[in-house]
Design an enzyme around this catalytic site. Structure first.
Site, mmCIF file in Angstrom:
data_model
loop_
_atom_site.group_PDB
_atom_site.id
_atom_site.type_symbol
_atom_site.label_atom_id
_atom_site.label_comp_id
_atom_site.label_asym_id
_atom_site.label_seq_id
_atom_site.Cartn_x
_atom_site.Cartn_y
_atom_site.Cartn_z
ATOM 1 N N ALA A 13 0.926 -1.237 0.206
ATOM 2 C CA ALA A 13 -0.092 -0.055 -0.051
ATOM 3 C C ALA A 13 0.938 1.299 -0.031
ATOM 4 O O ALA A 13 2.098 1.289 0.400
ATOM 5 C CB ALA A 13 -0.788 0.001 1.182
ATOM 6 N N GLY B 284 -0.242 -5.547 0.795
ATOM 7 C CA GLY B 284 -1.446 -5.511 0.008
ATOM 8 C C GLY B 284 -1.047 -6.200 -1.497
ATOM 9 O O GLY B 284 -1.958 -6.717 -2.079
ATOM 10 N N GLU C 120 -1.711 -9.750 -0.838
ATOM 11 C CA GLU C 120 -2.991 -9.834 -0.825
ATOM 12 C C GLU C 120 -3.874 -9.995 -2.104
ATOM 13 O O GLU C 120 -4.941 -10.788 -2.422
ATOM 14 C CB GLU C 120 -3.713 -8.839 0.000
ATOM 15 C CG GLU C 120 -3.418 -9.122 1.527
ATOM 16 C CD GLU C 120 -3.576 -7.896 2.623
ATOM 17 O OE1 GLU C 120 -4.522 -8.002 3.356
ATOM 18 O OE2 GLU C 120 -3.276 -6.660 2.233
ATOM 19 N N GLU D 113 3.237 -5.544 7.526
ATOM 20 C CA GLU D 113 2.701 -4.594 8.207
ATOM 21 C C GLU D 113 2.777 -4.256 9.584
ATOM 22 O O GLU D 113 2.582 -3.116 10.129
ATOM 23 C CB GLU D 113 1.217 -4.930 7.892
ATOM 24 C CG GLU D 113 0.619 -4.641 6.402
ATOM 25 C CD GLU D 113 0.747 -5.879 5.488
ATOM 26 O OE1 GLU D 113 -0.054 -5.806 4.607
ATOM 27 O OE2 GLU D 113 1.609 -6.683 6.153
ATOM 28 N N ASP E 267 47.556 4.130 15.125
ATOM 29 C CA ASP E 267 47.618 4.571 16.668
ATOM 30 C C ASP E 267 49.130 4.754 16.955
ATOM 31 O O ASP E 267 49.844 4.227 16.070
ATOM 32 C CB ASP E 267 46.840 3.493 17.608
ATOM 33 C CG ASP E 267 46.159 4.079 19.019
ATOM 34 O OD1 ASP E 267 45.113 4.132 18.789
ATOM 35 O OD2 ASP E 267 47.104 4.221 19.814
ATOM 36 N N VAL F 1 40.489 9.907 18.508
ATOM 37 C CA VAL F 1 40.974 9.764 19.681
ATOM 38 C C VAL F 1 40.273 10.271 20.814
ATOM 39 O O VAL F 1 39.334 10.558 20.819
ATOM 40 C CB VAL F 1 42.504 10.763 19.575
ATOM 41 C CG1 VAL F 1 43.242 10.033 18.395
ATOM 42 C CG2 VAL F 1 42.396 12.303 19.581
ATOM 43 N N VAL F 2 40.814 10.193 21.878
ATOM 44 C CA VAL F 2 40.448 10.586 23.211
ATOM 45 C C VAL F 2 39.511 11.890 23.235
ATOM 46 O O VAL F 2 40.224 12.911 22.451
ATOM 47 C CB VAL F 2 41.348 10.398 24.334
ATOM 48 C CG1 VAL F 2 42.414 11.641 24.156
ATOM 49 C CG2 VAL F 2 40.893 10.756 25.793
ATOM 50 N N GLU F 3 38.637 11.951 23.997
ATOM 51 C CA GLU F 3 37.658 13.086 23.928
ATOM 52 C C GLU F 3 38.330 14.342 24.550
ATOM 53 O O GLU F 3 37.789 14.879 25.606
ATOM 54 C CB GLU F 3 36.279 12.925 24.436
ATOM 55 C CG GLU F 3 35.080 13.714 24.106
ATOM 56 C CD GLU F 3 34.653 13.832 22.717
ATOM 57 O OE1 GLU F 3 33.784 14.601 22.493
ATOM 58 O OE2 GLU F 3 35.357 13.161 21.896
ATOM 59 N N LYS G 54 42.811 16.255 20.677
ATOM 60 C CA LYS G 54 42.299 16.265 19.097
ATOM 61 C C LYS G 54 42.650 17.294 18.242
ATOM 62 O O LYS G 54 43.179 16.866 17.128
ATOM 63 C CB LYS G 54 40.848 16.546 19.099
ATOM 64 C CG LYS G 54 39.923 15.308 19.888
ATOM 65 C CD LYS G 54 38.516 15.442 20.021
ATOM 66 C CE LYS G 54 37.807 14.091 20.277
ATOM 67 N NZ LYS G 54 37.778 12.823 19.353
ATOM 68 N N SER H 135 32.201 13.376 20.327
ATOM 69 C CA SER H 135 30.799 13.087 20.608
ATOM 70 C C SER H 135 30.069 14.558 21.108
ATOM 71 O O SER H 135 28.714 14.404 21.212
ATOM 72 C CB SER H 135 30.574 11.921 21.658
ATOM 73 O OG SER H 135 31.362 12.553 22.821
ATOM 74 N N ASN I 135 28.517 3.661 19.464
ATOM 75 C CA ASN I 135 29.020 2.570 19.902
ATOM 76 C C ASN I 135 28.001 1.632 20.405
ATOM 77 O O ASN I 135 27.045 2.053 21.249
ATOM 78 C CB ASN I 135 29.893 2.990 21.216
ATOM 79 C CG ASN I 135 31.149 1.898 21.237
ATOM 80 O OD1 ASN I 135 31.315 0.974 20.462
ATOM 81 N ND2 ASN I 135 31.621 1.662 22.501
ATOM 82 N N ASN J 174 23.453 13.795 22.085
ATOM 83 C CA ASN J 174 24.083 14.296 23.293
ATOM 84 C C ASN J 174 23.513 15.356 23.872
ATOM 85 O O ASN J 174 23.516 15.260 25.238
ATOM 86 C CB ASN J 174 25.677 14.107 23.355
ATOM 87 C CG ASN J 174 26.223 12.577 23.342
ATOM 88 O OD1 ASN J 174 25.652 11.832 23.810
ATOM 89 N ND2 ASN J 174 27.358 12.682 22.711
#
Length: 716
Positions: A69, A117, A120, A140, A343, A400-402, A407, A429, A453, A500
């Protein structure tokens, strides 16, 4: 040509076979809407009035048979009264019954997808021949409804009650082999001979008129079961459907319908189906799940728009390994984009590669991936302690680390090594993209690409546009995210972006409840019963106490007029005790690995002692409804502000961000769809009731104005 419509063509061949062909103009697929049903009715009337017709072959001129449908039309239908919905589906169901009752045999040649449908329609024919490349099913249930055009009546008369219940409540697509084995179809044919086999079947039906008439009579009768027998046959299905109650009632309604209608003759059962469908269509879940479907289609359309100008991503890099970097590397390699995983420490690279191997091993174990393919994917990930090869990548992701200083250093290093046209993306984040861009020589090539994550399971990627981010950078990252099999949502730069930013007041509401003496285990229980996959305390443990604390601090600092708290919180207390959640086995709960190595939570008596400081007035109890209000209102109000502030372009994008990124219960349809369901005047009234608890309960003036007009957030 007996009939030449916009969606249906009817041609009479020399041998008396009429081909009823679904052929919807220039559109890519056939779907069922008012126009299609009107043309189908007129075509069927012509067939019945044409003595030269000896049989009908039902075909499709599209790659799919009929995909179902028109859900966009359904949104208007669902806003009608229950009685009007019943009348709508009953009228369309009668048209399919006209097909079933034609004075000549009918055969459906199912060349591709026949869903909802569309199936059907095929069930309305006397016989069905299915392409070996096709699939059929009733999806559905994922829209909070069930088949309403005869599917719950015709299918059980072909395959029985238990199998019909499984098809309907699972919503799964069925293979030709399964359909033939269970009796839903009569033959399978390869695509190249489908038409010939279907015509042969029709010829047999024309010659074997007695068999065809007997078959029709059987399908008009009720099933040979007493109500008690039907209940016994459906006991397992009813138990399975009951697990989704109370929030997703459609499966339960469907099984009840199958039981109630089993002994009825066809037409009485069809009438009962229409009544039950009307009941399901007016549930909160149906309105919400249809809204999600529409929002998903809008997101796909937006992504296709960006794809037109996106630069191709042939090779990528991620800086920062570990579980997150390994997840990103796996996702990229698995989707055909080789990636360097860089890394500064061997153990981090080992952790990243272990994560990728674990994800691939799971795919092999589940039979979804051959071992040689898994090995090839793993070989497309290049672990490295240096930046070798970065000059050849199209996209480099910093993960990398927040920490903003770390950064910024890494981003400058990356920019100095990649090509001038390469896009650099940060997996931050909560940090502002504008702040991270400071000191970069090419800020137009810098953007946010916020993964969630665990990367392999979470569908959302927030694509964060900074003040200087170019359209090419946005398009390229949207294209790359889509290629990774994710759902990208473009958002504007602000603390916490959408997910967040809206999560923070939700967590603050939780911390205030704990401060006021409410047991965190009870809060978790209530919110999980409300539909969340995990309560707020458990969620904090899974995210990590340290990361949760950091996100709340960063986002709260960005919106100090609303999100500051003036008390020592449960997170403050537990983090001070170095309780990090699942990552070290102790948070709000304590954790031990089960037999499969997965952490299992248990109540920890020590938490009660530690939290005494976070609830200075001791323990207290409040009702479930108040817990839900106090938790959900700040989330709703902040989501509305995200739309008002232009952080997202539409209410649908805001709601999908929360559903995909936070696990907001789907039956709510999103925070803003839920607000519309409650009524904005009610939302404002409820928020004002809790105004003494802080500014997170303060509606914006814009929301108050919309509520005063009696309007909705979503346009009608």
């Amino acid at each position: 040509m007996l009939f030449d419509g916009q969606t249906i063509k009817l041609e009479l061949q020399d041998n008396g076979v009429a081909e009823l062909r679904f052929e919807r103009g220039d559109e890519p697929v056939n779907k069922l809407d008012r126009l299609t049903f009107d043309e189908l009715r007129r075509a069927l009337e012509l067939i019945a009035a044409t003595p030269a017709v000896k049989g009908v072959l039902i075909t499709s001129a599209k790659e799919a048979f009929i995909v179902g449908a028109d859900i966009f039309e359904f949104t208007a239908v669902f806003k009608q009264t229950q009685g009007e919905v019943v009348a709508f589906v009953a009228e369309n169901s009668k048209i399919i019954t006209m097909l079933s009752d034609l004075p000549v045999p009918t055969v459906a040649a199912i060349n591709g997808l026949a869903l909802g449908g569309g199936l059907e329609i095929a069930l309305g024919a006397d016989y069905r021949v299915m392409s070996s490349a096709a699939k059929i099913g009733f999806p559905e249930i994922h829209l909070g409804i069930f088949p309403g055009y005869g599917g719950t009546v015709r299918l059980p008369r072909l395959i029985g009650l238990p199998a019909s219940a499984e098809w309907i409540i699972s919503g799964a697509q069925q293979t030709p082999e399964t359909a033939l084995r269970q009796g839903a179809i009569d033959a399978i044919a390869t695509p190249d001979v489908l038409r010939a086999i279907a015509l042969a079947k029709l010829g047999q039906a024309i010659e074997g008129e007695a068999e065809q008439r007997r078959r029709r009579l059987d399908l008009k009768r009720g099933l040979p079961h007493s109500k008690a027998e039907a209940a016994e046959l459906l006991a397992n299905a009813k138990a399975q459907a009951g697990k989704a109650l109370p929030h997703l009632p459609a499966a339960h309604f469907a099984v009840e319908l199958l039981e109630e209608a089993a002994g009825l003759e066809r037409d009485a059962a069809l009438a009962l189906e229409a009544e039950a469908f009307g009941k399901a269509a007016k549930t909160q879940a149906a309105a919400s799940l249809v809204r999600i479907f529409i929002n998903e289609q809008a997101l796909k359309k937006t992504a296709r728009g960006y794809a037109k100008t996106a630069s191709p991503v042939r090779k990528a890099a991620v800086v920062g390994a570990g579980v997150m970097g390994g997840g990103i590397a796996y996702q990229s390699a698995a989707r055909g984009v080789p990636i360097i995983m860089k890394d500064i420490a061997d153990h981090a690279l080992d952790l990243g590669m272990t994560e990728a191997r674990k994800l691939l091993a799971r795919q092999v174990e589940q039979g979804r991936l051959a071992q040689d393919k898994a090995d090839a994917i793993l070989s497309a990930i290049t672990p490295s302690l240096s930046y070798d090869g970065f000059d050849a990548v199209d996209v480099a992701i910093e993960a990398v680390v927040e920490d903003i200083a770390v950064k910024k250093t890494v981003l400058r290093d990356i920019e100095a090594l990649v090509g001038a046209r390469a896009i650099i993306a940060s997996n931050t984040s909560s940090l502002r993209i504008g702040d991270l861009a400071e000191g970069l020589q090419r800020p137009e090539n810098f953007i946010g690409m916020h993964f969630f994550n665990p990367v392999a399971r979470m569908a959302l990627i927030e694509v964060v546009r900074g003040a200087k981010t170019s359209e090419d950078a946005v398009a390229t990252i949207v294209g790359y995210a889509t290629a990774l099999g994710k759902t990208p949502i473009v958002v504007q730069d602000c603390p916490g972006f959408v997910v967040n930013r809206t999560l923070t007041p939700y967590l603050l509401a939780f911390l205030r409840l704990v401060h006021d003496g409410v047991d965190f285990i009870e809060i978790d229980r209530v919110m999980e019963s409300f539909g969340w996959p995990m309560g707020p305390a458990y969620l904090i443990d899974v995210i990590g106490m340290d990361i949760s604390h950091h996100v709340v601090d960063i986002v709260s600092a960005g919106f100090p007029e609303r999100m500051q708290i003036s008390f020592t919180s449960a997170i403050d207390v537990l983090l001070r005790e170095k309780r990090l959640g699942q990552k070290n086995g102790h948070g709000f709960y304590k954790y031990a690995n089960d037999s499969k190595g997965r952490p299992r939570k248990e109540a920890d008596p020590e938490t009660e002692r530690l939290l005494a400081e976070a609830r200075p007035n001791g323990k207290s109890e409040i009702c479930e409804a108040d817990i839900i209000e106090r938790m959900m209102l700040p989330l709703i109000l902040e989501t509305a502000r995200c739309v008002e502030d232009g952080v997202v372009a539409s209410p649908g994008e805001a709601d999908m961000s929360l559903i995909l990124g936070l696990g907001l219960p789907r039956y709510l349809g999103g925070a803003l769809q839920y607000a519309d369901h409650l009524g904005l005047a009610s939302v404002v009234e409820r928020a004002d009731k809790w105004a003494n608890l802080g500014a997170i309960y303060r509606p914006s003036e814009r929301l108050r104005e919309i509520a005063a007009r009696g309007a909705l957030i979503y346009p009608t």
